[in-house]
Scaffold this motif. Structure first.
Motif: not given
Length: 187
Positions: A49, A70-71, A73-74, A76-80, A82
């Motif tokens: 983050e 899992t990572w 999704a995480r 992408e939630e943190n605006c990266y 992939t």
């Protein structure tokens, strides 16, 4: 958007992923996050983050398929974003689809109308023949062959040198359940 890439995991697979990203020639800066290899990482996985503004792209180079998913999704939630990482020596048919979080290693081949879902690894020299579906988080290891018209359920690892054929496929229900569909009774 900058062209900087964070790779989560600095182990063997992470170093392979870094070399693929370098060979692609599209990233300006590539660094690792890792919980154990602090000598080559700029921080721990949980620090992702902090780096969200400095790095637009992040890729989970983790051998555990469920952890990889899992990572994705995480991150992408943190605006990266992939990315899809494909080594320049790999062959990808123009009609094939390779989804984010997947890495296609050197000399691998993904043939006509095949689908490589999110979070997959297509190993060195692996062959995915035509009209094949590789589910989320799969690993087709080095030199493995997935024959034409096959479906591989999510999180499956096909070992080095193995030949996956139609006799190896899951039942339709097993396949659907492994790829996130449920068959509950009700309205």
């Amino acid at each position: 958007m900058n062209k900087n890439l964070l790779i989560l995991g600095a182990g063997g697979h992470g170093r392979v992923v870094k070399e693929i990203a370098e060979a692609m020639g599209v990233f300006d800066k590539i660094d690792f996050l890792d919980d154990e290899n602090s000598d080559i990482a700029i921080g721990k996985l949980s620090d992702n983050e902090i780096f969200a503004g400095e790095y637009s792209y992040a890729f989970p180079a983790l051998s555990d398929s469920e952890l990889r998913m899992t990572w994705i999704a995480r991150l992408e939630e943190n605006c990266y974003t992939t990315p899809v990482l494909i080594h320049p020596t790999a062959y990808i048919s123009p009609s094939a689809s390779v989804y984010p979080g997947s890495a296609v290693l050197p000399k691998a081949m993904v043939n006509t109308n095949s689908v490589i879902e999110r979070g997959c690894i297509v190993g060195l020299g692996a062959i995915v023949d035509h009209d094949t579906f590789i589910g989320f988080g799969c690993h087709v290891d080095c030199g493995a062959i997935v024959k034409a018209h096959c479906m591989v359920k999510a999180n499956t690892k096909i070992d080095s040198g193995a030949v996956y054929k139609r006799d190896d496929m899951p039942t339709p229900q097993e396949f659907m359940e492994a790829n996130g569909f449920s068959f509950g009774v009700g309205v």
